[in-house]
Every structure is written in C-alpha cells, then in structure tokens.
Write a protein that holds these residues in place. Sequence first.
Motif, PDB file in Angstrom:
ATOM      1  N   HIS A  49     -13.823   4.150  93.737  1.00 34.69           N
ATOM      2  CA  HIS A  49     -12.591   3.409  93.976  1.00 34.69           C
ATOM      3  C   HIS A  49     -11.365   4.286  93.716  1.00 34.69           C
ATOM      4  O   HIS A  49     -10.406   4.272  94.480  1.00 34.69           O
ATOM      5  N   LEU A  50     -11.386   5.049  92.649  1.00 34.73           N
ATOM      6  CA  LEU A  50     -10.240   5.899  92.323  1.00 34.73           C
ATOM      7  C   LEU A  50     -10.093   7.049  93.317  1.00 34.73           C
ATOM      8  O   LEU A  50      -8.981   7.497  93.585  1.00 34.73           O
ATOM      9  N   GLN A  51     -11.202   7.510  93.874  1.00 35.08           N
ATOM     10  CA  GLN A  51     -11.133   8.597  94.855  1.00 35.08           C
ATOM     11  C   GLN A  51     -10.576   8.117  96.193  1.00 35.08           C
ATOM     12  O   GLN A  51     -10.069   8.908  96.977  1.00 35.08           O
ATOM     13  N   GLU A  52     -10.669   6.810  96.444  1.00 37.91           N
ATOM     14  CA  GLU A  52     -10.161   6.235  97.691  1.00 37.91           C
ATOM     15  C   GLU A  52      -8.667   5.944  97.624  1.00 37.91           C
ATOM     16  O   GLU A  52      -8.087   5.468  98.577  1.00 37.91           O
ATOM     17  N   GLN A  53      -8.059   6.224  96.510  1.00 35.79           N
ATOM     18  CA  GLN A  53      -6.656   5.873  96.278  1.00 35.79           C
ATOM     19  C   GLN A  53      -5.762   6.427  97.392  1.00 35.79           C
ATOM     20  O   GLN A  53      -5.774   7.616  97.687  1.00 35.79           O
ATOM     21  N   ASP A  54      -5.023   5.532  97.990  1.00 30.82           N
ATOM     22  CA  ASP A  54      -4.068   5.911  99.037  1.00 30.82           C
ATOM     23  C   ASP A  54      -2.680   6.000  98.431  1.00 30.82           C
ATOM     24  O   ASP A  54      -2.303   5.210  97.575  1.00 30.82           O
ATOM     25  N   ALA A  55      -1.931   6.972  98.889  1.00 28.37           N
ATOM     26  CA  ALA A  55      -0.541   7.082  98.437  1.00 28.37           C
ATOM     27  C   ALA A  55       0.267   6.024  99.182  1.00 28.37           C
ATOM     28  O   ALA A  55       0.164   5.896 100.394  1.00 28.37           O
ATOM     29  N   THR A  56       1.024   5.263  98.438  1.00 29.27           N
ATOM     30  CA  THR A  56       1.850   4.227  99.053  1.00 29.27           C
ATOM     31  C   THR A  56       3.318   4.553  98.787  1.00 29.27           C
ATOM     32  O   THR A  56       3.681   4.908  97.665  1.00 29.27           O
ATOM     33  N   PRO A  57       4.132   4.468  99.810  1.00 28.20           N
ATOM     34  CA  PRO A  57       5.542   4.840  99.640  1.00 28.20           C
ATOM     35  C   PRO A  57       6.355   3.821  98.836  1.00 28.20           C
ATOM     36  O   PRO A  57       7.344   4.170  98.221  1.00 28.20           O
ATOM     37  N   ASP A  58       5.935   2.576  98.825  1.00 28.21           N
ATOM     38  CA  ASP A  58       6.693   1.539  98.137  1.00 28.21           C
ATOM     39  C   ASP A  58       6.495   1.650  96.623  1.00 28.21           C
ATOM     40  O   ASP A  58       5.373   1.560  96.136  1.00 28.21           O
ATOM     41  N   PRO A  59       7.591   1.840  95.855  1.00 20.48           N
ATOM     42  CA  PRO A  59       7.472   1.999  94.401  1.00 20.48           C
ATOM     43  C   PRO A  59       6.827   0.796  93.702  1.00 20.48           C
ATOM     44  O   PRO A  59       6.050   0.965  92.764  1.00 20.48           O
ATOM     45  N   ALA A  60       7.112  -0.409  94.162  1.00 24.17           N
ATOM     46  CA  ALA A  60       6.538  -1.606  93.537  1.00 24.17           C
ATOM     47  C   ALA A  60       5.020  -1.654  93.771  1.00 24.17           C
ATOM     48  O   ALA A  60       4.247  -1.946  92.859  1.00 24.17           O
ATOM     49  N   ASP A  61       4.597  -1.348  95.004  1.00 29.69           N
ATOM     50  CA  ASP A  61       3.167  -1.319  95.309  1.00 29.69           C
ATOM     51  C   ASP A  61       2.471  -0.223  94.503  1.00 29.69           C
ATOM     52  O   ASP A  61       1.361  -0.418  93.994  1.00 29.69           O
ATOM     53  N   ARG A  62       3.120   0.927  94.403  1.00 28.11           N
ATOM     54  CA  ARG A  62       2.546   2.051  93.657  1.00 28.11           C
ATOM     55  C   ARG A  62       2.406   1.679  92.177  1.00 28.11           C
ATOM     56  O   ARG A  62       1.378   1.950  91.555  1.00 28.11           O
ATOM     57  N   ALA A  63       3.397   1.010  91.617  1.00 25.69           N
ATOM     58  CA  ALA A  63       3.342   0.593  90.212  1.00 25.69           C
ATOM     59  C   ALA A  63       2.212  -0.417  89.996  1.00 25.69           C
ATOM     60  O   ALA A  63       1.482  -0.337  89.001  1.00 25.69           O
TER      61      ALA A  63
END
Length: 138
Positions: A49-63
């Motif tokens: 699951h952690l290896q599938e982590q996608d970078a998300t541009p939205d700061p709230a989603d990333r948090a």
Amino acid sequence: MTKLTEQDILHWSGPEEEYMNEAQQEFFRELLLKLQEELISNASATTGHLQEQDATPDPADRATLEEEYALELRTRDRERKLLNKIQASLRQIDEGEYGFCQDTGEPIGLKRLLARPTATFSVEAQERRERMKKQFAD
C-alpha cells in the motif's frame, strides 16, 4: 491425539496436573501461528500500500493521506511488538514453559490464555505489577 476446539479449552475442568498437556499446547501453538500469519500478511499489505502512494497536488488531500499512512504505520508497529510476543510464546511452548506465570510459576489459566495467548503473567501477578507501576509513576 484429539484436536481441541475453543469450546474444549473454555470448558476444560481436568486435574491440575493435566494443565497445559500436549493437546492444549498444540491448540495454542496453532492459535499463535495463525495470529503470526495474519500479522505478517498485514505487514505485507501495508508495504504494498505504501509503495503505491501517488503524489497528490492538493495539500489537504496530501495531509489526509499522510495522516492515514502515519496511523497505518503506528498500527503495524504495535503489531510488530505483538509478533515478537507471539514468537516468544511459541518458544515457550517448545521449552515447556508456556501457560505458566513468569513471576509465580503458577498456571496462568486456559481462559486467560484464550483471551490473550501471549500472556506471561497470571491475572493476580499482572494486577500486582500494574499496582506497583502505578505507585512508582505517581
């Protein structure tokens, strides 16, 4: 050797010298191995699951994602500690020491072990340790 069930363990009322007999040891060995397998499977799933982590541009989603990952990692850390206890319990079975209190040498009790298969103290010894810990913590 007859394979015991959880009901057999709960309703066992044999003589004290039959406590932690071969059939009971085998029941708890299987229970501990099953728990160990589940924890290892959870750890593998987390790694994937952690290896599938996608970078998300939205700061709230990333948090939100980072908080979820932090929670998952804390959970896996607790499970890692439990895995160590499970492995120690399996060694105790191999050494014939499983099911006996580390403080008193008395039987821990089948019902307690069923509820907490990694228990190393009887209820009384655990309560005494917790009272002592609380006294020194105050």
